[in-house]
Design an enzyme around this catalytic site. Structure first.
Site, PDB file in Angstrom:
ATOM      1  N   GLU A 105       0.715  -1.307  -0.168  1.00 50.43           N
ATOM      2  CA  GLU A 105      -0.174  -0.157   0.149  1.00 50.43           C
ATOM      3  C   GLU A 105       0.988   1.558   0.070  1.00 50.43           C
ATOM      4  O   GLU A 105       0.430   2.498  -0.511  1.00 50.43           O
ATOM      5  CB  GLU A 105      -0.856  -0.268   1.325  1.00 50.43           C
ATOM      6  CG  GLU A 105      -1.914  -1.307   1.247  1.00 50.43           C
ATOM      7  CD  GLU A 105      -3.418  -1.359   2.441  1.00 50.43           C
ATOM      8  OE1 GLU A 105      -2.398  -1.265   3.456  1.00 50.43           O
ATOM      9  OE2 GLU A 105      -3.837  -1.468   2.291  1.00 50.43           O
ATOM     10  N   GLU A 125      -3.805  -9.724   3.496  1.00 46.08           N
ATOM     11  CA  GLU A 125      -4.859  -9.272   4.871  1.00 46.08           C
ATOM     12  C   GLU A 125      -5.741 -10.037   5.274  1.00 46.08           C
ATOM     13  O   GLU A 125      -6.466 -10.274   6.973  1.00 46.08           O
ATOM     14  CB  GLU A 125      -5.157  -8.194   5.048  1.00 46.08           C
ATOM     15  CG  GLU A 125      -4.071  -6.681   4.959  1.00 46.08           C
ATOM     16  CD  GLU A 125      -3.248  -5.876   4.257  1.00 46.08           C
ATOM     17  OE1 GLU A 125      -3.439  -6.901   2.618  1.00 46.08           O
ATOM     18  OE2 GLU A 125      -3.278  -5.530   3.751  1.00 46.08           O
TER      19      GLU A 125
HETATM   20  N1  T1G Z   1       4.383  -7.412  11.826  1.00 45.23           N
HETATM   21  C1  T1G Z   1       5.352  -7.780  12.539  1.00 45.23           C
HETATM   22  N2  T1G Z   1       6.011  -9.017  12.827  1.00 45.23           N
HETATM   23  C2  T1G Z   1       6.280  -9.427  12.226  1.00 45.23           C
HETATM   24  C3  T1G Z   1       5.648  -9.382  10.789  1.00 45.23           C
HETATM   25  C4  T1G Z   1       4.127  -8.185  10.808  1.00 45.23           C
HETATM   26  N3  T1G Z   1       3.567  -7.796   9.923  1.00 45.23           N
HETATM   27  N4  T1G Z   1       5.945  -9.832   9.563  1.00 45.23           N
HETATM   28  C5  T1G Z   1       6.719 -11.021   9.875  1.00 45.23           C
HETATM   29  N5  T1G Z   1       6.980 -10.192  11.598  1.00 45.23           N
HETATM   30  C6  T1G Z   1       7.854 -11.403  12.538  1.00 45.23           C
HETATM   31  C7  T1G Z   1       7.617 -12.461  13.121  1.00 45.23           C
HETATM   32  O1  T1G Z   1       6.720 -12.578  13.504  1.00 45.23           O
HETATM   33  C8  T1G Z   1       9.169 -13.027  12.775  1.00 45.23           C
HETATM   34  O2  T1G Z   1       9.197 -12.686  14.080  1.00 45.23           O
HETATM   35  C9  T1G Z   1       9.974 -12.816  11.759  1.00 45.23           C
HETATM   36  O3  T1G Z   1       9.089 -11.880  11.428  1.00 45.23           O
HETATM   37  C10 T1G Z   1      10.577 -13.075  10.778  1.00 45.23           C
HETATM   38  O4  T1G Z   1       8.654 -13.328   9.977  1.00 45.23           O
HETATM   39  C11 T1G Z   1      -2.770  -1.889   6.769  1.00 45.23           C
HETATM   40  C12 T1G Z   1      -2.949  -4.183   8.429  1.00 45.23           C
HETATM   41  C13 T1G Z   1       6.987 -11.129   5.754  1.00 45.23           C
HETATM   42  C14 T1G Z   1       6.846 -13.454   4.576  1.00 45.23           C
HETATM   43  O5  T1G Z   1       0.343 -10.765   6.747  1.00 45.23           O
HETATM   44  O6  T1G Z   1       4.041 -13.150   5.692  1.00 45.23           O
HETATM   45  O7  T1G Z   1      -0.141  -4.665   6.965  1.00 45.23           O
HETATM   46  O8  T1G Z   1       9.570 -14.968  15.324  1.00 45.23           O
HETATM   47  O9  T1G Z   1       9.267 -16.266  10.514  1.00 45.23           O
HETATM   48  O10 T1G Z   1       9.041 -16.773   7.327  1.00 45.23           O
HETATM   49  O11 T1G Z   1      -4.006  -2.707   5.339  1.00 45.23           O
HETATM   50  O12 T1G Z   1       6.672 -12.700   7.675  1.00 45.23           O
HETATM   51  O13 T1G Z   1      11.826 -13.797  14.562  1.00 45.23           O
HETATM   52  O14 T1G Z   1      10.426 -12.809  16.272  1.00 45.23           O
HETATM   53  O15 T1G Z   1       7.414 -15.281   9.136  1.00 45.23           O
HETATM   54  O16 T1G Z   1      11.117 -14.522   6.170  1.00 45.23           O
HETATM   55  C15 T1G Z   1       0.401  -7.306   6.175  1.00 45.23           C
HETATM   56  C16 T1G Z   1       3.157 -11.119   7.123  1.00 45.23           C
HETATM   57  C17 T1G Z   1       0.170  -7.015   7.516  1.00 45.23           C
HETATM   58  C18 T1G Z   1       3.066 -10.364   6.362  1.00 45.23           C
HETATM   59  C19 T1G Z   1       8.594 -12.663   5.854  1.00 45.23           C
HETATM   60  N6  T1G Z   1       1.515  -8.839   6.074  1.00 45.23           N
HETATM   61  N7  T1G Z   1       4.307 -11.861   7.304  1.00 45.23           N
HETATM   62  O17 T1G Z   1       8.451 -14.793   6.429  1.00 45.23           O
HETATM   63  O18 T1G Z   1       9.843 -15.384   8.379  1.00 45.23           O
HETATM   64  S1  T1G Z   1      -1.834  -6.975   7.984  1.00 45.23           S
HETATM   65  C20 T1G Z   1       1.615  -9.496   6.499  1.00 45.23           C
HETATM   66  C21 T1G Z   1       4.903 -12.870   6.807  1.00 45.23           C
HETATM   67  C22 T1G Z   1      -1.601  -5.456   7.210  1.00 45.23           C
HETATM   68  C23 T1G Z   1      -2.701  -2.950   5.897  1.00 45.23           C
HETATM   69  C24 T1G Z   1      -3.071  -3.968   7.017  1.00 45.23           C
HETATM   70  C25 T1G Z   1       6.032 -12.780   6.799  1.00 45.23           C
HETATM   71  C26 T1G Z   1       7.108 -13.045   5.366  1.00 45.23           C
HETATM   72  P1  T1G Z   1      10.292 -13.244  15.030  1.00 45.23           P
HETATM   73  P2  T1G Z   1       9.160 -15.035   9.668  1.00 45.23           P
HETATM   74  P3  T1G Z   1       9.669 -15.622   6.907  1.00 45.23           P
END
Ligand code: T1G
Length: 698
Positions: A105, A125
């Site tokens: 976004e 999301e």
């Molecule tokens: N927020 C906080 N922590 C996050 C995070 C996030 N969005 N994404 C990953 N982490 C942390 C995760 O908990 C882990 O922490 C570390 O990063 C590595 O992640 C406004 C409302 C990016 C594909 O849904 O899909 O945006 O365990 O083990 O396998 O409209 O993380 O090391 O302490 O998964 O290499 C939308 C979610 C949010 C993406 C990487 N975004 N993340 O995968 O590593 S809502 C998502 C993922 C939003 C807007 C809306 C994956 C990854 P720790 P990992 P990975």
């Protein structure tokens, strides 16, 4: 400028770099840093164009999920995006890694987007029970058209850079993100290209404005599998607003939808599940940073259903496999099944047309166990008896190279026993895949008494590498998932003796959100398996035995608890089964009673939760959230209910304990009495969640 975002000047180009490990999530500090740097760059007359890029392994991967449910900290993301979009100077998003959610976004509020060829872009999301809440539902349809936008938003699946280029989501595929972004920005200045604000460009909405049915048909197809979920439908509505309303009104609709979802029980459960899955990869009692062993080649023993599925999972991730059978004929059969599977997926467009050949080339079929010698990880998926497993591990000890991890795919046999057949018990563990192994995501990593920490971290790391969800469990009959499932199976059988019918029990369980009820599952697995094992142990189960004596083994015979007509796999209630149940109860002098759906649901779920509590008491699972991960990814527990232990907390442990005591007396089954841990938590008015470290999810 702050600790996580900086502005640098390369001549007349301003480079704004976000560097906030691990994934550059849009925390308050990141939002504030971007906001300040953009204002500074816009105000600086020496800067003609701005590039937004990220350090570390990825472009912004979304909002900071840990901030949800907490009081919002300024600046809000929308405020930052409006300032960027209204910049009088072009802003170029230079993308690498995974630009997801709020990250994409942010890129959509830029005037141009470029990406490296390995980049992925998506709005996932819905997987968190949300919808894109920072303009994604309004800008993405203007970038790629409503049909592609609603597909990306309702499925939550990302696209690659090539598809993003083809659809117009990005302008160019570049080398290294920052340098590529800078070169593109220079081109913009040289060519005096106009600012392109997606909010002002409705050209790609025209067809859907003219005929909304194109869009509504796409939504109907996309939401077919979204039974029970709220977010996919709300997300589709927000995208529809982009077609039907002016931009700012559409933005308002999106905001309303987002605020409703972010406080919903479903989204809380799905955000919990997101962190629970990641928590499960952290192995209790193993020091942080215990390095996994290198795994460059895997050997799989057995090319049957499980072995073939396991081999496919590794080849899908590009890892070479030595697939070993005891005869050429068995090997050929197994390889043929894999080839057919991949070709069927390619025919559906699930993988590229050349993928089957490439993946088959990674499978080196051999006859003879001595061929394990080059493998770093060996997984046996041979016949499920202790005698065969012991014989195999005795040979593995002889032929496997030192340091190879030796894994059994057994679904319940004792790994400690198996490890005794080797002189290297430290290398032995279980990797329990779920059928079909190339599809189901769960892998129960079974930790035996002598399993070495780095053998465990190797199994966890390789499971994640092949896109599985690992959860470490201890040695017991059925480990965690099947041990809890057995309790449900016991109660479902008993309910038939009390008057319920298979279709009533299954309907309650599927209405709850499970993909299949216990009786349809038994028909799928085959009733004859249980029948044979009951006969070996001299145990009777009159109704199931009567079905088998009548040759009703389930789907494989076209009849089981249900009938299956015209080769279809959908279960049809069969009056003959009701008659058989009545006759059997009559012979036993039992009378059917009316069993309510509420009772069925309690008898299906509460004994499983009680068993989960016993599993925690015994240390077979380290955390309640690990049990939830096992049920979410091994048995299709509905994601919007978080998992059995999370759900139990939402029901209330005191209520569950009281109901279990009631059924223990009512059905004269002391095993239903709540176990000590459940009693203790119930009496204290506490929760399973209180047993683990506080989850990151709000
Ligand atoms: N927020 C906080 N922590 C996050 C995070 C996030 N969005 N994404 C990953 N982490 C942390 C995760 O908990 C882990 O922490 C570390 O990063 C590595 O992640 C406004 C409302 C990016 C594909 O849904 O899909 O945006 O365990 O083990 O396998 O409209 O993380 O090391 O302490 O998964 O290499 C939308 C979610 C949010 C993406 C990487 N975004 N993340 O995968 O590593 S809502 C998502 C993922 C939003 C807007 C809306 C994956 C990854 P720790 P990992 P990975």
């Amino acid at each position: 400028m702050n600790a996580v975002v900086k502005l640098e000047r390369h001549g007349d180009i301003g480079i704004v770099t976000v560097d906030s490990p691990p994934v550059n999530a849009l925390s308050a500090a990141v939002r504030g840093g971007i906001f300040d740097c953009m204002k500074e760059a816009i105000a600086d007359s020496s800067i003609k164009a701005i590039v937004l890029t990220c350090g570390g392994r990825t472009f912004i991967a979304g909002a900071d999920i840990t901030e949800f449910g907490k009081p919002p900290k300024p600046p809000g993301l929308q405020e930052v995006l409006v300032a960027m979009e209204n910049s009088p100077k072009p802003i170029v998003a230079a993308i690498h890694g995974t630009a997801l959610g709020g990250g994409l976004e942010v890129a959509l509020a830029c005037h141009y987007r470029v990406a490296v060829k390995e980049a992925k872009l998506g709005l996932p999301e819905v997987k968190l029970g949300l919808l894109p809440g920072a303009g994604g539902t309004q800008r993405l349809p203007r970038a790629v058209g409503p049909e592609m936008a609603v597909k990306m938003i309702v499925t939550g699946d990302p696209i690659g850079a090539a598809e993003a280029l083809k659809s117009g989501l990005i302008e160019e595929i570049v080398e290294g993100p920052a340098s590529g972004g800078e070169a593109f920005a220079r081109k913009l200045i040289a060519e005096k290209r106009p600012l392109r604000k997606l909010r002002d460009d409705d050209s790609k909405l025209a067809a859907a404005k003219a005929d909304i049915s194109i869009f509504t048909n796409a939504v109907a197809a996309l939401t077919k599998k979204a039974r029970g979920l709220e977010a996919p439908f709300a997300a589709a509505d927000a995208v529809r607003a982009a077609i039907e309303l002016p931009f700012d009104e559409g933005l308002k609709k999106e905001r309303e939808g987002f605020l409703k979802l972010v406080t919903s029980d479903q989204s809380k459960a799905q955000r919990y599940a997101f962190f629970a899955e990641r928590e499960a990869s952290k192995i209790a009692g193993v020091p942080d940073g215990t390095k996994p062993r290198k795994v460059e080649r895997v050997a799989v023993l057995g090319a049957g259903t499980m072995g073939g599925g396991i081999a496919m999972s590794f080849a899908n991730a590009g890892i070479p496999v030595t697939l070993i059978e005891t005869s050429d004929e068995a090997l050929k059969r197994g390889m043929g099944v894999m080839q057919k599977n991949w070709e069927a997926t390619a025919a559906r467009g699930g993988i590229p047309a050349d993928a089957p050949a490439k993946r088959m080339a990674l499978i080196d079929g051999k006859v003879g166990i001595e061929n394990v010698k080059d493998a770093d990880l060996i997984i046996e998926a041979v016949f499920e008896t202790m005698a065969v497993k012991k014989e195999v591990f005795g040979k593995l000890d002889q032929f496997a190279k030192p340091g190879a991890v030796l894994a059994s795919n057994t679904s319940y046999l004792n790994i400690d026993e198996i490890a005794k057949e080797t002189k290297r018990p430290q290398d032995v563990l279980g990797m329990h895949f779920f059928s079909p192994a190339n599809v189901m995501k769960l892998c129960e990593i079974v930790r035996a008494a002598k399993t070495a920490p780095d053998a465990l971290t190797t199994a966890v790391a390789i499971s994640r590498k092949i896109a599985k969800v690992p959860a470490v469990v201890g040695v017991c009959d059925g480990f965690v998932g099947n041990r809890m499932l057995a309790q449900r199976g016991k109660q479902s059988e008993k309910l038939l003796f009390e008057g319920a019918l298979p279709q009533q029990v299954d309907a309650v369980v599927t209405k709850f959100g499970m993909p299949m009820g216990p009786f349809a599952m038994s028909d799928l697995a085959g009733l004859d398996i249980g029948w044979r094992s009951r006969k070996d142990r001299g145990i009777k189960s009159e109704i199931a035995d009567a079905l088998c004596e009548a040759g009703r083994f389930g789907q494989k015979t076209g009849k089981g608890y249900y009938k299956y007509e015209g080769g279809s796999r959908s279960p049809l209630p069969d009056p003959d089964v009701e008659k058989l149940i009545d006759e059997t109860l009559q012979e036993l002098g039992k009378k059917r009673r009316n069993v309510s759906d509420d009772e069925i649901l309690e008898r299906m779920m509460y004994p499983m939760i009680n068993e989960g509590a016993r599993i925690l008491e015994e240390g077979i699972a380290a955390r309640p959230s690990d049990i939830d991960v096992i049920w979410l990814y091994g048995y299709g527990w509905p994601i919007y209910r978080g998992g059995p232990m999370y759900w139990a907390d939402s029901v209330g442990l005191k209520h569950i304990a009281d109901r279990l005591s009631y059924y223990a007396k009512e059905t004269n089954d002391p095993s239903l009495e709540p176990c000590a841990l459940l009693k203790k938590l119930a009496a204290a008015g506490s929760t399973f969640a209180s047993l683990a470290a506080p989850s990151k999810a709000a």
